[in-house]
Motif scaffolding. Structure first.
Motif, short mmCIF file in Angstrom:
data_model
loop_
_atom_site.label_atom_id
_atom_site.label_comp_id
_atom_site.label_asym_id
_atom_site.label_seq_id
_atom_site.Cartn_x
_atom_site.Cartn_y
_atom_site.Cartn_z
N CYS A 1 -19.65 28.18 -52.37
CA CYS A 1 -18.79 27.00 -52.25
C CYS A 1 -18.29 26.74 -50.83
O CYS A 1 -18.22 25.59 -50.40
CB CYS A 1 -17.59 27.12 -53.19
SG CYS A 1 -17.97 26.62 -54.88
N GLU A 2 -17.96 27.79 -50.11
CA GLU A 2 -17.45 27.60 -48.76
C GLU A 2 -18.47 26.88 -47.88
O GLU A 2 -18.10 26.09 -47.00
CB GLU A 2 -17.10 28.95 -48.14
CG GLU A 2 -16.53 28.86 -46.73
CD GLU A 2 -16.21 30.22 -46.13
OE1 GLU A 2 -16.08 30.30 -44.90
OE2 GLU A 2 -16.09 31.19 -46.90
N GLY A 3 -19.76 27.13 -48.13
CA GLY A 3 -20.79 26.56 -47.28
C GLY A 3 -21.43 25.29 -47.79
O GLY A 3 -22.13 24.60 -47.04
N LEU A 4 -21.21 24.92 -49.06
CA LEU A 4 -21.92 23.78 -49.63
C LEU A 4 -21.57 22.42 -49.01
O LEU A 4 -22.43 21.55 -48.92
CB LEU A 4 -21.69 23.73 -51.15
CG LEU A 4 -22.41 24.82 -51.95
CD1 LEU A 4 -21.93 24.82 -53.40
CD2 LEU A 4 -23.92 24.63 -51.90
N PRO A 5 -20.33 22.19 -48.56
CA PRO A 5 -20.04 20.88 -47.95
C PRO A 5 -20.70 20.68 -46.58
O PRO A 5 -20.91 19.54 -46.17
CB PRO A 5 -18.51 20.88 -47.81
CG PRO A 5 -18.02 21.94 -48.74
CD PRO A 5 -19.10 22.97 -48.76
N MET A 6 -21.02 21.76 -45.86
CA MET A 6 -21.48 21.62 -44.48
C MET A 6 -22.79 20.85 -44.34
O MET A 6 -22.89 19.95 -43.50
CB MET A 6 -21.59 22.99 -43.82
CG MET A 6 -21.82 22.92 -42.31
SD MET A 6 -20.46 22.07 -41.46
CE MET A 6 -19.20 23.33 -41.51
N PRO A 7 -23.84 21.14 -45.14
CA PRO A 7 -25.07 20.35 -44.98
C PRO A 7 -24.89 18.88 -45.35
O PRO A 7 -25.66 18.04 -44.89
CB PRO A 7 -26.07 21.05 -45.90
CG PRO A 7 -25.25 21.83 -46.87
CD PRO A 7 -24.02 22.23 -46.12
N VAL A 8 -23.87 18.57 -46.15
CA VAL A 8 -23.56 17.17 -46.44
C VAL A 8 -22.99 16.51 -45.19
O VAL A 8 -23.44 15.45 -44.76
CB VAL A 8 -22.56 17.05 -47.61
CG1 VAL A 8 -22.18 15.59 -47.85
CG2 VAL A 8 -23.16 17.66 -48.88
N GLY A 9 -22.00 17.17 -44.59
CA GLY A 9 -21.38 16.61 -43.38
C GLY A 9 -22.34 16.50 -42.22
O GLY A 9 -22.24 15.58 -41.40
N TRP A 10 -23.29 17.43 -42.15
CA TRP A 10 -24.27 17.41 -41.06
C TRP A 10 -25.50 16.57 -41.40
O TRP A 10 -26.40 16.46 -40.56
CB TRP A 10 -24.71 18.84 -40.74
CG TRP A 10 -23.68 19.67 -40.03
CD1 TRP A 10 -22.40 19.30 -39.71
CD2 TRP A 10 -23.83 21.02 -39.59
NE1 TRP A 10 -21.75 20.33 -39.08
CE2 TRP A 10 -22.61 21.41 -38.99
CE3 TRP A 10 -24.87 21.94 -39.63
CZ2 TRP A 10 -22.40 22.67 -38.45
CZ3 TRP A 10 -24.67 23.20 -39.09
CH2 TRP A 10 -23.45 23.56 -38.50
N ARG A 11 -25.56 16.02 -42.62
CA ARG A 11 -26.69 15.18 -43.06
C ARG A 11 -28.01 15.94 -42.96
O ARG A 11 -28.98 15.50 -42.35
CB ARG A 11 -26.76 13.89 -42.25
CG ARG A 11 -25.53 13.00 -42.29
CD ARG A 11 -25.32 12.33 -43.65
NE ARG A 11 -26.50 11.60 -44.10
CZ ARG A 11 -26.80 10.35 -43.71
NH1 ARG A 11 -26.01 9.72 -42.87
NH2 ARG A 11 -27.87 9.74 -44.19
N LEU A 12 -28.07 17.09 -43.63
CA LEU A 12 -29.25 17.95 -43.57
C LEU A 12 -30.04 17.89 -44.88
O LEU A 12 -29.47 17.96 -45.97
CB LEU A 12 -28.83 19.40 -43.30
CG LEU A 12 -28.10 19.66 -41.99
CD1 LEU A 12 -27.71 21.13 -41.88
CD2 LEU A 12 -28.95 19.24 -40.80
N PRO A 13 -31.37 17.81 -44.79
CA PRO A 13 -32.22 17.69 -45.99
C PRO A 13 -32.57 19.03 -46.62
O PRO A 13 -33.74 19.32 -46.93
CB PRO A 13 -33.46 16.98 -45.45
CG PRO A 13 -33.58 17.47 -44.04
CD PRO A 13 -32.16 17.61 -43.55
N LEU A 14 -31.59 19.84 -46.86
CA LEU A 14 -31.77 21.13 -47.53
C LEU A 14 -32.03 20.89 -49.02
O LEU A 14 -31.44 19.99 -49.62
CB LEU A 14 -30.50 21.96 -47.34
CG LEU A 14 -30.37 23.32 -48.00
CD1 LEU A 14 -31.44 24.27 -47.51
CD2 LEU A 14 -28.98 23.89 -47.73
N THR A 15 -32.91 21.69 -49.62
CA THR A 15 -33.13 21.59 -51.07
C THR A 15 -32.77 22.91 -51.74
O THR A 15 -32.90 23.99 -51.15
CB THR A 15 -34.58 21.22 -51.42
OG1 THR A 15 -35.47 22.20 -50.88
CG2 THR A 15 -34.93 19.85 -50.87
N MET A 16 -32.31 22.81 -53.00
CA MET A 16 -31.84 23.99 -53.71
C MET A 16 -32.10 23.84 -55.21
O MET A 16 -31.85 22.78 -55.79
CB MET A 16 -30.34 24.20 -53.47
CG MET A 16 -29.73 25.34 -54.27
SD MET A 16 -28.07 25.82 -53.71
CE MET A 16 -27.13 24.35 -54.11
#
Length: 405
Positions: free
Chosen positions: A103-118
């Protein structure tokens, strides 16, 4: 080691193949075909075989990815975010308590607009105590990730491929979800595309990355002067994501012959003007039940986030649906509707649609035709939105398996 299950993906697939694999291994195969640069995940039941399968393909030498072993799920999301920010096509996976630890890290790729998949192989949180079986933990937290929910092994294979394209076209991280054990460990037939087809469908694109050649500031503090504008900017960017997802579904349908949409309807002109509405593996069970109960329809939600409220409204209006039976494998414990029903009630409020939510299948409890019969029976008596709006259905030692009936 899962050498035998993953063997079809140890070499290039040059002609489409009919395969029989579990949901987790099918996902591993699909992800390998998208040619990820970095795979980083920590094992947790029931998603472990997805990254185990990918490790086999990497170990065999065909997939030239960096397979990174880390010490926790928080480390996995942190490493994956950094790798994606550096320009790598990156995949990770988790479930339940691992999702919580991320949870601590999940907002960061949203804020950075990163195309990570999970991949989320859906499993209950540890409350009231430890459970490794299926519930919908992913509905209980929102961080701005896109989310696709699959019914069966074919759909989860397809979702893994579509998620890669959706993430890179929208520049938002994208999760795809299947029900733990029910799909993750269920062996089913599915069609695998060729590697060439997948790579043409998911080309790697130039995008913003951090690099010594293009220095900038990532992850710094944002003061009150700019924080709200940043959040509003993200919200504005999300407004176009449903269109991107819809375009991806259509293009994938042309490629594969399998056609998907945000919401999908079955038998919606049924005489009762009542439809079940749910996500995931339950949809197939309801369709089977409807063979002997043709008075009812089904609305299947595929796109969980962003929630396709306009598409849902149009479907309900088109078919003049008066009542909705919401089935979901989660609860809120907050004296309000559970998450899926909350989204549906918000979308349908302007239409005056009557609904009740039925919490089912928590912690892997079987959902059978008895539950569908009980929910349908209850809805026959419901005339408005007054009174109790949700029930636990399938509870042992209760009449008709339903509270207060």
């Amino acid at each position: 080691m899962s050498v035998e299950p993953m063997s079809p993906f140890f070499r290039e697939i040059t002609e489409r193949k009919q395969l029989n694999m579990t949901g987790n291994y099918a996902v591993a195969g699909a992800v390998s075909q998208t040619d990820p640069d970095v795979i980083c995940a920590f094992p947790i039941t029931p998603q472990t075989q997805s990254v185990e399968g990918l490790s086999d393909v990497v170990n065999h030498g065909f997939l030239k990815s960096a397979f990174v072993n880390v010490e926790s799920e928080l480390a996995a999301i942190s490493y994956s975010t950094a790798a994606c920010a550096a320009g790598a096509r990156t995949f990770t996976a988790t479930a339940s308590q691992g999702y919580l630890l991320m949870c601590e890290g999940l907002p960061m790729p949203v804020g950075w607009r990163l195309p990570l998949t999970m991949l989320i192989s859906a499993r209950a949180f540890n409350s009231p105590n430890l459970s490794i079986w299926n519930s919908w933990e992913y509905t209980l937290m929102d961080f701005g990730w896109n989310a696709i929910v699959s019914e069966n092994v074919q759909e989860t294979y397809d979702a893994a491929i579509m998620a890669s394209k959706i993430a890179e076209d929208s520049l938002f991280p994208t999760m795809f979800v299947h029900d733990g054990f029910i799909i993750s460990h269920s062996a089913q037939n599915f069609e695998a595309l060729t590697h060439a087809e997948v790579m043409k469908f998911t080309p790697k694109k130039n995008r913003h990355i951090f690099s010594p050649d293009n220095p900038g500031t990532w992850g710094s503090i944002v003061t009150p002067t700019f924080f709200m504008e940043g959040r509003r900017g993200l919200d504005k960017a999300k407004e176009g994501v449903l269109g991107i997802m819809s375009k991806t579904y259509k293009e994938y349908g042309k490629l594969s012959g399998r056609h998907y949409d945000h919401v999908e309807g079955f038998n919606l002109d049924a005489p009762s003007k009542t439809a079940f509405i749910t996500m995931g593996s339950m949809c197939g069970n309801i369709i089977s039940w409807m063979e002997d109960n043709k008075d009812y329809g089904l609305i299947k939600i595929r796109t969980w986030r962003p929630f396709p409220y306009e598409e849902l409204q149009k479907m309900i209006e088109k078919h003049n649906i008066e009542k909705l039976i919401v089935l979901e494998k989660d609860d809120s414990l907050n004296n309000i509707l559970p998450p899926l029903a909350t989204a549906i009630a918000t979308a349908t409020y302007p239409l005056g649609t009557i609904l009740r939510a039925f919490v089912v299948g928590l912690g892997g409890r079987d959902v059978t035709k008895d539950e569908f019969n009980a929910a349908a029976k209850k809805m026959e008596k419901v005339k408005d939105m007054k009174g109790r709006l949700y029930y636990y259905l399938g509870v042992r030692e209760t009449k008709d398996k339903l509270e207060e009936i």
